[in-house]
Write an enzyme that holds these catalytic residues in place. Structure first.
Site, PDB file in Angstrom:
ATOM      1  N   HIS A   1      -8.001  43.057 -33.395  1.00 35.78           N
ATOM      2  CA  HIS A   1      -6.870  42.110 -33.307  1.00 35.78           C
ATOM      3  C   HIS A   1      -7.346  40.925 -32.472  1.00 35.78           C
ATOM      4  O   HIS A   1      -8.305  40.265 -32.834  1.00 35.78           O
ATOM      5  CB  HIS A   1      -5.691  42.886 -32.710  1.00 35.78           C
ATOM      6  CG  HIS A   1      -4.349  42.216 -32.767  1.00 35.78           C
ATOM      7  ND1 HIS A   1      -4.104  41.051 -33.455  1.00 35.78           N
ATOM      8  CD2 HIS A   1      -3.149  42.564 -32.210  1.00 35.78           C
ATOM      9  CE1 HIS A   1      -2.829  40.719 -33.312  1.00 35.78           C
ATOM     10  NE2 HIS A   1      -2.227  41.615 -32.547  1.00 35.78           N
TER      11      HIS A   1
ATOM     12  N   HIS B   1      -8.944  40.094 -43.071  1.00 35.48           N
ATOM     13  CA  HIS B   1      -7.601  40.121 -42.493  1.00 35.48           C
ATOM     14  C   HIS B   1      -6.743  41.076 -43.301  1.00 35.48           C
ATOM     15  O   HIS B   1      -6.901  41.159 -44.525  1.00 35.48           O
ATOM     16  CB  HIS B   1      -6.982  38.708 -42.507  1.00 35.48           C
ATOM     17  CG  HIS B   1      -5.817  38.591 -41.592  1.00 35.48           C
ATOM     18  ND1 HIS B   1      -4.550  38.961 -41.969  1.00 35.48           N
ATOM     19  CD2 HIS B   1      -5.742  38.189 -40.302  1.00 35.48           C
ATOM     20  CE1 HIS B   1      -3.734  38.774 -40.946  1.00 35.48           C
ATOM     21  NE2 HIS B   1      -4.424  38.306 -39.928  1.00 35.48           N
TER      22      HIS B   1
ATOM     23  N   ASP C   1      -9.943  33.852 -35.729  1.00 35.52           N
ATOM     24  CA  ASP C   1     -10.755  34.177 -34.557  1.00 35.52           C
ATOM     25  C   ASP C   1     -12.199  33.743 -34.710  1.00 35.52           C
ATOM     26  O   ASP C   1     -12.907  33.582 -33.717  1.00 35.52           O
ATOM     27  CB  ASP C   1     -10.697  35.680 -34.274  1.00 35.52           C
ATOM     28  CG  ASP C   1      -9.384  36.048 -33.628  1.00 35.52           C
ATOM     29  OD1 ASP C   1      -8.820  35.184 -32.952  1.00 35.52           O
ATOM     30  OD2 ASP C   1      -8.921  37.179 -33.808  1.00 35.52           O
TER      31      ASP C   1
HETATM   32  N1  CMC Z   1     -17.135  43.035 -42.248  1.00 29.31           N
HETATM   33  C1  CMC Z   1     -17.569  43.869 -43.227  1.00 29.31           C
HETATM   34  N2  CMC Z   1     -16.755  44.589 -44.021  1.00 29.31           N
HETATM   35  C2  CMC Z   1     -15.432  44.475 -43.814  1.00 29.31           C
HETATM   36  C3  CMC Z   1     -14.907  43.621 -42.833  1.00 29.31           C
HETATM   37  C4  CMC Z   1     -15.809  42.873 -42.041  1.00 29.31           C
HETATM   38  N3  CMC Z   1     -15.362  42.046 -41.083  1.00 29.31           N
HETATM   39  N4  CMC Z   1     -13.557  43.697 -42.853  1.00 29.31           N
HETATM   40  C5  CMC Z   1     -13.240  44.562 -43.807  1.00 29.31           C
HETATM   41  N5  CMC Z   1     -14.373  45.037 -44.399  1.00 29.31           N
HETATM   42  C6  CMC Z   1     -14.436  45.956 -45.527  1.00 29.31           C
HETATM   43  C7  CMC Z   1     -14.144  47.383 -45.081  1.00 29.31           C
HETATM   44  O1  CMC Z   1     -15.338  48.079 -44.754  1.00 29.31           O
HETATM   45  C8  CMC Z   1     -13.457  47.957 -46.294  1.00 29.31           C
HETATM   46  O2  CMC Z   1     -14.449  48.300 -47.234  1.00 29.31           O
HETATM   47  P1  CMC Z   1     -14.217  49.558 -48.250  1.00 29.31           P
HETATM   48  O3  CMC Z   1     -13.020  49.184 -49.077  1.00 29.31           O
HETATM   49  O4  CMC Z   1     -15.491  49.598 -49.018  1.00 29.31           O
HETATM   50  O5  CMC Z   1     -13.978  50.743 -47.368  1.00 29.31           O
HETATM   51  C9  CMC Z   1     -12.666  46.787 -46.866  1.00 29.31           C
HETATM   52  O6  CMC Z   1     -13.372  45.610 -46.424  1.00 29.31           O
HETATM   53  C10 CMC Z   1     -11.211  46.709 -46.390  1.00 29.31           C
HETATM   54  O7  CMC Z   1     -11.223  46.787 -44.955  1.00 29.31           O
HETATM   55  P2  CMC Z   1     -10.087  47.519 -44.111  1.00 29.31           P
HETATM   56  O8  CMC Z   1     -10.641  47.896 -42.777  1.00 29.31           O
HETATM   57  O9  CMC Z   1      -9.467  48.607 -44.926  1.00 29.31           O
HETATM   58  O10 CMC Z   1      -9.031  46.358 -43.959  1.00 29.31           O
HETATM   59  P3  CMC Z   1      -7.870  46.304 -42.906  1.00 29.31           P
HETATM   60  O11 CMC Z   1      -6.805  45.474 -43.512  1.00 29.31           O
HETATM   61  O12 CMC Z   1      -7.485  47.664 -42.434  1.00 29.31           O
HETATM   62  O13 CMC Z   1      -8.532  45.558 -41.636  1.00 29.31           O
HETATM   63  C11 CMC Z   1      -9.344  43.876 -40.204  1.00 29.31           C
HETATM   64  C12 CMC Z   1      -8.402  44.225 -41.377  1.00 29.31           C
HETATM   65  C13 CMC Z   1      -9.020  42.451 -39.707  1.00 29.31           C
HETATM   66  C14 CMC Z   1      -9.094  44.831 -39.036  1.00 29.31           C
HETATM   67  C15 CMC Z   1     -10.817  43.957 -40.701  1.00 29.31           C
HETATM   68  O14 CMC Z   1     -11.053  43.023 -41.741  1.00 29.31           O
HETATM   69  C16 CMC Z   1     -11.819  43.759 -39.566  1.00 29.31           C
HETATM   70  O15 CMC Z   1     -12.158  44.725 -38.855  1.00 29.31           O
HETATM   71  N6  CMC Z   1     -12.301  42.478 -39.346  1.00 29.31           N
HETATM   72  C17 CMC Z   1     -13.168  42.188 -38.224  1.00 29.31           C
HETATM   73  C18 CMC Z   1     -12.330  42.037 -36.960  1.00 29.31           C
HETATM   74  C19 CMC Z   1     -11.551  40.741 -36.946  1.00 29.31           C
HETATM   75  O16 CMC Z   1     -12.088  39.666 -37.224  1.00 29.31           O
HETATM   76  N7  CMC Z   1     -10.258  40.815 -36.538  1.00 29.31           N
HETATM   77  C20 CMC Z   1      -9.396  39.651 -36.374  1.00 29.31           C
HETATM   78  C21 CMC Z   1      -8.238  39.616 -37.320  1.00 29.31           C
HETATM   79  S1  CMC Z   1      -7.451  38.001 -37.372  1.00 29.31           S
HETATM   80  C22 CMC Z   1      -6.732  37.793 -35.833  1.00 29.31           C
HETATM   81  C23 CMC Z   1      -5.501  38.589 -35.640  1.00 29.31           C
HETATM   82  O17 CMC Z   1      -4.488  38.256 -36.288  1.00 29.31           O
HETATM   83  O18 CMC Z   1      -5.530  39.540 -34.841  1.00 29.31           O
END
Ligand code: CMC
Length: 431
Positions: free
Chosen positions: A269, A310, A367
């Site tokens: 987050h 996201h 971010d």
């Molecule tokens: N790098 C590589 N792979 C990724 C990434 C990434 N940053 N983000 C998602 N994926 C992949 C993930 O491995 C998954 O692959 P698969 O379907 O093969 O298992 C797929 O994309 C979907 O990911 P998810 O974790 O199920 O998606 P989510 O909606 O639960 O998570 C997230 C969203 C923001 C937590 C995630 O994209 C992430 O960890 N990003 C990096 C951290 C980040 O930048 N966070 C800031 C968010 S914006 C600010 C805020 O509002 O807080």
């Protein structure tokens, strides 16, 4: 509520089918919502880990269309607010639902200004922390502790108390944030200077010293104001939902906002902006980017590209677009050239062309660019998430107030139990 109904058929076995009618609710924008409240009476719960398909409340504050990359506050697009408004005006909009007229804006800004100091005893509170404490750890503690100081704004049933708590939180967050930084570097705390605007005052408390006149660059203050504005609210994200959940038990506003700060801290987050810079430092050189992209795509490697992806945006994060533009402007105006910024730009280019990121719709989020811009502004990395928290405070309060002033029940999710069925206790000697 619409006159439409969704019917859920559940096979109970032995040819018996339960058909449950569920009302369909319609918002002013966005997908319709199936009201599953009737399921409990029929002996079922829904299962939705991570709340990917669950609307936990009704809200009039912020709308997001993640497919189209749209973010509206009280109907106004974020791009227009970022260009024409400022942080405190956006605070007013989020809290009261309308943009203020000039007299209302003047009054709001001056009331917030009257609350920027913290109780003098809070200064001594800081001495209980280690010097190397993370500023977010200090924020969790000190903001929660405000409830021990401001008893005249903790009665949540009194709308005047709620309003005063809102002013206090918006006004005092920059002061506490700057104090947490000053404490970590061993410099004296700076009192606020209410002749400065909100962002400039924060920079004065962060970088000023009592023995010299502050010299705040208007360019940097404007960029900081825009960063606060772009973080002001984001619908029912993890920290806002945490604030609502804490508030649903009728906890006081300062305790609820402290809960929001804790939820924001994590790298998935608000902690992502700090994690972005750490990642760029780890990448070290443009030559290493391919290696890190490969790691991000490797299912067996927990590494993720921080600042990408996201939960809601499956198109460009509209805040990221504005932030990127602001980053370009600031870097040009300040004439900054930095290897890390080069790495960031190349990383963005490569990831946007890579089929893995395209297929999974992983775009740079707010971010990614806020980390870069904050670094360029000279903000220490450990303060990045604190700055997100300052900006988001108004969103947390607006949602908390919307909930408390409407009808609500304590938030109490259920579970799918997968543990042991009932069994008899085994005496110690028989185990
Ligand atoms: N790098 C590589 N792979 C990724 C990434 C990434 N940053 N983000 C998602 N994926 C992949 C993930 O491995 C998954 O692959 P698969 O379907 O093969 O298992 C797929 O994309 C979907 O990911 P998810 O974790 O199920 O998606 P989510 O909606 O639960 O998570 C997230 C969203 C923001 C937590 C995630 O994209 C992430 O960890 N990003 C990096 C951290 C980040 O930048 N966070 C800031 C968010 S914006 C600010 C805020 O509002 O807080």
């Amino acid at each position: 509520m619409t006159d439409k109904t969704a019917t859920l058929s559940i096979d109970r076995g032995e040819g018996k089918i339960d058909a449950i009618d569920l009302p369909v609710m319609e918002g002013s924008l966005g997908p319709n919502v199936v009201n599953v409240g009737a399921l409990t009476a029929n002996g079922y719960f829904t299962y939705d880990p991570g709340f990917t398909s669950t609307a936990a409340c009704e809200s009039k504050i912020t709308f997001i269309d993640g497919e189209k990359g749209i973010l509206l506050h009280r109907g106004y697009p974020i791009e227009q607010l970022a260009e024409h408004s400022d942080y405190l005006e956006t605070c007013y909009l989020l809290l009261y639902g309308e943009l203020p007229n000039p007299a209302e804006k003047h009054e709001f800004v001056s009331i917030v200004g009257k609350h920027t100091m913290v109780h003098e005893q809070i200064r001594t509170f800081f001495n209980g922390f280690r010097r190397d404490a993370h500023p977010m750890a200090i924020m969790c503690g000190v903001v929660g502790a405000l409830s021990a100081f401001y008893h005249d704004s903790t009665d949540i049933s009194d709308s005047h108390h709620r309003t005063v708590a809102a002013y206090r939180l918006i006004a005092k967050m920059p002061t506490i944030a700057a104090m947490s930084y000053k404490f970590s570097i061993g410099q004296p705390f700076m009192y606020p200077d209410n002749s400065l605007n909100y962002a400039a005052n924060f920079l004065h408390m962060m970088f000023g010293v009592p023995c010299e006149a502050s010299n705040i660059s208007p360019t940097i203050a404007k960029a900081m104001d825009r960063i606060f504005l772009l973080h002001a609210d984001h619908e029912q994200n993890a920290s806002t939902s945490t604030v609502r959940l804490a508030g649903s038990s009728q906890a006081n506003p300062f305790a609820c906002i402290a809960a929001g700060i804790a939820a924001l801290w994590g790298p998935s987050h608000g902690g992502a902006n700090e994690a972005v810079v750490k990642m760029l430092e780890e990448i070290e050189s443009v030559d290493n980017i391919d290696k890190f992209i490969a790691r991000a795509k490797d299912k067996d490697d927990p590494f993720r590209l921080m600042g990408f992806g996201h939960r809601v945006y499956k198109n460009f994060d509209p805040r990221a677009k504005v932030m990127k533009q602001a980053a370009d402007e600031v870097l040009e105006e300040l004439g900054i050239q930095d290897e890390m910024l080069e790495i960031a730009k190349r990383l963005e280019e490569i990831a946007l062309k890579d089929p893995y990121f395209i297929e999974k719709k992983l775009y740079p989020n707010v971010d990614f660019y806020s980390g870069i811009i904050l670094k360029a502004l000279g903000i220490p990395t450990s303060m990045f998430t604190v700055i997100f928290a300052i900006g988001r405070t108004v969103g947390w309060i607006a949602h908390w107030n919307e909930m408390i002033s409407g009808s609500y029940r304590i938030g109490r999710p259920r579970q799918l139990y997968t543990g042991y069925a009932q069994r008899d206790f085994v005496p110690l000697d028989n185990r």
